[in-house]
Design a protein around this motif. Sequence first.
Motif, PDB file in Angstrom:
ATOM      1  N   GLU A 138       0.835  -1.199   0.000  1.00 30.42           N
ATOM      2  CA  GLU A 138       0.000   0.000   0.000  1.00 30.42           C
ATOM      3  C   GLU A 138       0.869   1.247   0.000  1.00 30.42           C
ATOM      4  OE1 GLU A 138      -4.142   0.313   2.085  1.00 30.42           O
ATOM      5  OE2 GLU A 138      -2.762  -0.697   3.437  1.00 30.42           O
ATOM      6  N   LYS A 139       0.375   2.314  -0.626  1.00 30.41           N
ATOM      7  CA  LYS A 139       1.027   3.613  -0.547  1.00 30.41           C
ATOM      8  C   LYS A 139       0.773   4.220   0.834  1.00 30.41           C
ATOM      9  CE  LYS A 139       0.557   4.702  -5.481  1.00 30.41           C
ATOM     10  NZ  LYS A 139       0.004   5.649  -6.467  1.00 30.41           N
ATOM     11  N   SER A 140       1.709   5.026   1.296  1.00 31.17           N
ATOM     12  CA  SER A 140       1.583   5.617   2.622  1.00 31.17           C
ATOM     13  C   SER A 140       0.347   6.509   2.742  1.00 31.17           C
ATOM     14  CB  SER A 140       2.842   6.416   2.970  1.00 31.17           C
ATOM     15  OG  SER A 140       3.072   7.418   1.988  1.00 31.17           O
ATOM     16  N   ASN A 141       0.020   7.254   1.675  1.00 31.56           N
ATOM     17  CA  ASN A 141      -1.170   8.116   1.746  1.00 31.56           C
ATOM     18  C   ASN A 141      -2.456   7.302   1.788  1.00 31.56           C
ATOM     19  OD1 ASN A 141      -0.805   7.305  -0.929  1.00 31.56           O
ATOM     20  ND2 ASN A 141      -1.894   9.073  -1.739  1.00 31.56           N
ATOM     21  N   GLU A 142      -2.457   6.113   1.157  1.00 32.25           N
ATOM     22  CA  GLU A 142      -3.632   5.254   1.209  1.00 32.25           C
ATOM     23  C   GLU A 142      -3.805   4.670   2.608  1.00 32.25           C
ATOM     24  OE1 GLU A 142      -2.790   2.447  -1.841  1.00 32.25           O
ATOM     25  OE2 GLU A 142      -3.577   3.700  -3.465  1.00 32.25           O
ATOM     26  N   ILE A 143      -2.707   4.335   3.257  1.00 36.82           N
ATOM     27  CA  ILE A 143      -2.762   3.819   4.628  1.00 36.82           C
ATOM     28  C   ILE A 143      -3.313   4.894   5.565  1.00 36.82           C
ATOM     29  CG2 ILE A 143      -1.388   2.972   6.562  1.00 36.82           C
ATOM     30  CD1 ILE A 143       0.553   1.763   4.528  1.00 36.82           C
ATOM     31  N   ALA A 144      -2.790   6.136   5.395  1.00 36.05           N
ATOM     32  CA  ALA A 144      -3.243   7.235   6.252  1.00 36.05           C
ATOM     33  C   ALA A 144      -4.724   7.523   6.043  1.00 36.05           C
ATOM     34  CB  ALA A 144      -2.411   8.480   5.969  1.00 36.05           C
ATOM     35  N   ALA A 145      -5.178   7.527   4.786  1.00 33.09           N
ATOM     36  CA  ALA A 145      -6.588   7.800   4.495  1.00 33.09           C
ATOM     37  C   ALA A 145      -7.485   6.722   5.082  1.00 33.09           C
ATOM     38  CB  ALA A 145      -6.787   7.893   2.990  1.00 33.09           C
ATOM     39  N   ARG A 146      -7.055   5.480   5.018  1.00 31.69           N
ATOM     40  CA  ARG A 146      -7.861   4.389   5.572  1.00 31.69           C
ATOM     41  C   ARG A 146      -7.956   4.507   7.093  1.00 31.69           C
ATOM     42  NH1 ARG A 146      -5.757  -0.037   7.221  1.00 31.69           N
ATOM     43  NH2 ARG A 146      -3.930   0.126   5.869  1.00 31.69           N
ATOM     44  N   LYS A 147      -6.844   4.853   7.744  1.00 30.62           N
ATOM     45  CA  LYS A 147      -6.847   4.972   9.195  1.00 30.62           C
ATOM     46  C   LYS A 147      -7.697   6.148   9.660  1.00 30.62           C
ATOM     47  CE  LYS A 147      -2.435   2.682  10.119  1.00 30.62           C
ATOM     48  NZ  LYS A 147      -1.053   2.835  10.663  1.00 30.62           N
TER      49      LYS A 147
ATOM     50  N   LYS B  73     -14.656   2.488   9.358  1.00 29.87           N
ATOM     51  CA  LYS B  73     -15.260   2.590   8.030  1.00 29.87           C
ATOM     52  C   LYS B  73     -14.230   2.458   6.905  1.00 29.87           C
ATOM     53  CE  LYS B  73     -19.143   5.512   9.458  1.00 29.87           C
ATOM     54  NZ  LYS B  73     -19.843   6.815   9.241  1.00 29.87           N
ATOM     55  N   GLY B  74     -12.981   2.578   7.278  1.00 31.22           N
ATOM     56  CA  GLY B  74     -11.929   2.463   6.264  1.00 31.22           C
ATOM     57  C   GLY B  74     -11.693   1.050   5.787  1.00 31.22           C
ATOM     58  N   GLY B  75     -12.266   0.091   6.520  1.00 34.44           N
ATOM     59  CA  GLY B  75     -12.111  -1.297   6.117  1.00 34.44           C
ATOM     60  C   GLY B  75     -10.766  -1.876   6.496  1.00 34.44           C
ATOM     61  N   ARG B  76     -10.582  -3.129   6.154  1.00 35.26           N
ATOM     62  CA  ARG B  76      -9.327  -3.820   6.456  1.00 35.26           C
ATOM     63  C   ARG B  76      -8.280  -3.519   5.374  1.00 35.26           C
ATOM     64  NH1 ARG B  76     -11.205  -9.916   7.139  1.00 35.26           N
ATOM     65  NH2 ARG B  76     -12.351  -9.297   5.262  1.00 35.26           N
ATOM     66  N   PRO B  77      -7.015  -3.537   5.748  1.00 37.14           N
ATOM     67  CA  PRO B  77      -5.971  -3.327   4.730  1.00 37.14           C
ATOM     68  C   PRO B  77      -5.903  -4.520   3.787  1.00 37.14           C
ATOM     69  CG  PRO B  77      -4.987  -3.934   6.825  1.00 37.14           C
ATOM     70  CD  PRO B  77      -6.454  -3.706   7.099  1.00 37.14           C
ATOM     71  N   PRO B  78      -5.521  -4.299   2.546  1.00 36.13           N
ATOM     72  CA  PRO B  78      -5.386  -5.434   1.620  1.00 36.13           C
ATOM     73  C   PRO B  78      -4.283  -6.370   2.087  1.00 36.13           C
ATOM     74  CG  PRO B  78      -4.440  -3.444   0.661  1.00 36.13           C
ATOM     75  CD  PRO B  78      -5.142  -3.013   1.908  1.00 36.13           C
ATOM     76  N   SER B  79      -4.464  -7.644   1.823  1.00 33.04           N
ATOM     77  CA  SER B  79      -3.444  -8.620   2.221  1.00 33.04           C
ATOM     78  C   SER B  79      -2.144  -8.355   1.460  1.00 33.04           C
ATOM     79  CB  SER B  79      -3.935 -10.039   1.937  1.00 33.04           C
ATOM     80  OG  SER B  79      -4.187 -10.213   0.551  1.00 33.04           O
ATOM     81  N   PHE B  80      -1.041  -8.608   2.141  1.00 30.50           N
ATOM     82  CA  PHE B  80       0.262  -8.362   1.521  1.00 30.50           C
ATOM     83  C   PHE B  80       1.267  -9.374   2.053  1.00 30.50           C
ATOM     84  CE2 PHE B  80       4.438  -6.088   1.781  1.00 30.50           C
ATOM     85  CZ  PHE B  80       4.722  -6.121   0.418  1.00 30.50           C
ATOM     86  N   ASP B  81       1.851 -10.130   1.140  1.00 29.62           N
ATOM     87  CA  ASP B  81       2.837 -11.151   1.490  1.00 29.62           C
ATOM     88  C   ASP B  81       4.237 -10.551   1.348  1.00 29.62           C
ATOM     89  OD1 ASP B  81       4.516 -13.345   1.726  1.00 29.62           O
ATOM     90  OD2 ASP B  81       3.199 -14.678   0.577  1.00 29.62           O
ATOM     91  N   ALA B  82       4.781 -10.073   2.474  1.00 32.97           N
ATOM     92  CA  ALA B  82       6.093  -9.409   2.431  1.00 32.97           C
ATOM     93  C   ALA B  82       7.194 -10.371   2.004  1.00 32.97           C
ATOM     94  CB  ALA B  82       6.409  -8.813   3.799  1.00 32.97           C
ATOM     95  N   GLY B  83       7.075 -11.644   2.364  1.00 27.45           N
ATOM     96  CA  GLY B  83       8.091 -12.617   1.963  1.00 27.45           C
ATOM     97  C   GLY B  83       8.121 -12.825   0.466  1.00 27.45           C
ATOM     98  N   ALA B  84       6.919 -12.959  -0.130  1.00 26.04           N
ATOM     99  CA  ALA B  84       6.854 -13.135  -1.589  1.00 26.04           C
ATOM    100  C   ALA B  84       7.328 -11.892  -2.318  1.00 26.04           C
ATOM    101  CB  ALA B  84       5.428 -13.489  -2.010  1.00 26.04           C
ATOM    102  N   TYR B  85       7.095 -10.719  -1.733  1.00 27.88           N
ATOM    103  CA  TYR B  85       7.455  -9.457  -2.389  1.00 27.88           C
ATOM    104  C   TYR B  85       8.964  -9.326  -2.589  1.00 27.88           C
ATOM    105  CZ  TYR B  85       7.472  -4.446  -3.420  1.00 27.88           C
ATOM    106  OH  TYR B  85       7.643  -3.225  -4.020  1.00 27.88           O
ATOM    107  N   LYS B  86       9.737 -10.020  -1.776  1.00 20.96           N
ATOM    108  CA  LYS B  86      11.195  -9.954  -1.910  1.00 20.96           C
ATOM    109  C   LYS B  86      11.670 -10.490  -3.263  1.00 20.96           C
ATOM    110  CE  LYS B  86      12.104 -10.365   3.065  1.00 20.96           C
ATOM    111  NZ  LYS B  86      12.741 -11.189   4.129  1.00 20.96           N
ATOM    112  N   ASP B  87      10.833 -11.305  -3.902  1.00 25.00           N
ATOM    113  CA  ASP B  87      11.219 -11.875  -5.194  1.00 25.00           C
ATOM    114  C   ASP B  87      10.948 -10.936  -6.361  1.00 25.00           C
ATOM    115  OD1 ASP B  87      12.012 -14.241  -3.955  1.00 25.00           O
ATOM    116  OD2 ASP B  87      10.006 -15.126  -4.111  1.00 25.00           O
TER     117      ASP B  87
END
Length: 307
Positions: free
Chosen positions: A231-240, A245-259
């Motif tokens: 997620e972009k930092s501004n999207e995280i801030a807007a959701r918080k 009502k901002g909903g849950r953050p999208p799932s993100f696999d940090a381990g897979a992202y390393k590839d």
Amino acid sequence: MGSRSRRLTDRQWALIAPLLPSNEGRRGHPFGDDRRVVDGMIYRFRTSTPWRDIPREEFGPWQTIWKRHRRYASDGTWDRVLQALLAQADAAGLIDWDVSVDATIARAHQHATNTTRAPTRTQGALSNYKNLPFDEIEPAGHGIGRSRGGLTTKIHHAVDGHGLPLAIVVTGGQRNDGAMLEQVLDDIRVPRVGGGRPRTRPDAVLADKAYGSGVNRRMLRARGIRAVIPEKSNEIAARKCKGHKGGRPPSFDAGAYKDRNVVERSFALVKQWRGIATRYDKLAITYRAGAVLHAVLTWATLLGDMP
């Protein structure tokens, strides 16, 4: 021909030669010494030498090499060769379908920019060919746009989990990376050796924050593709700020992202060809064909090394 000038190995040529157009049913002078001509194309993009300066004693007349490259670029020959090699690789289980996507900028040389270009807002993209007339294949503006680096072209890449190219799309350098995700994925087309519908859908897409828009996430979800995009930092801030009502953050696999770095390494390899790292071609179709030719050699090398 000297070994330094020979660009195709015997194994590579054995895979590529049967996939090139034959002389059967073709009017005019028959094609001759295909390997020498293709070697000349590779030499030109590898060294970025002007077409007229290709050594005649090693590769033959430059006009023959240019006209053949122009023909193969406009009729989609190199795309068909790449798809055939991808089909063989997929049948052998060599493609990792966790796909990484990114884009890189190539500076346009002054020799590539002395053409009439449409306004920036109308510039299109160039990907796989669909048997269209030339004026519908070549994008408006010839895939050259004005960005921070001046007049530039952008190459959008989709590579498999090993960093091997699956799709290549060319746009003007000002084009937003995230806005091109759907078209880059649409460019992935791997036929089945045994028949059936070609595979077009990755298991997962790994991309940086530029691709993390809600539009892209919904598109991937609709296609059943797992998104590995931070997620972009501004999207995280807007959701918080919205609280529950901002909903849950999208799932993100940090381990897979390393590839995801495999796509960066793929750019490092393709830009070893100086004619790709800097664009000298006036036409987007001939420039992109050089990048597709590089992809063809990459897969031919892998398949040629198989026992």
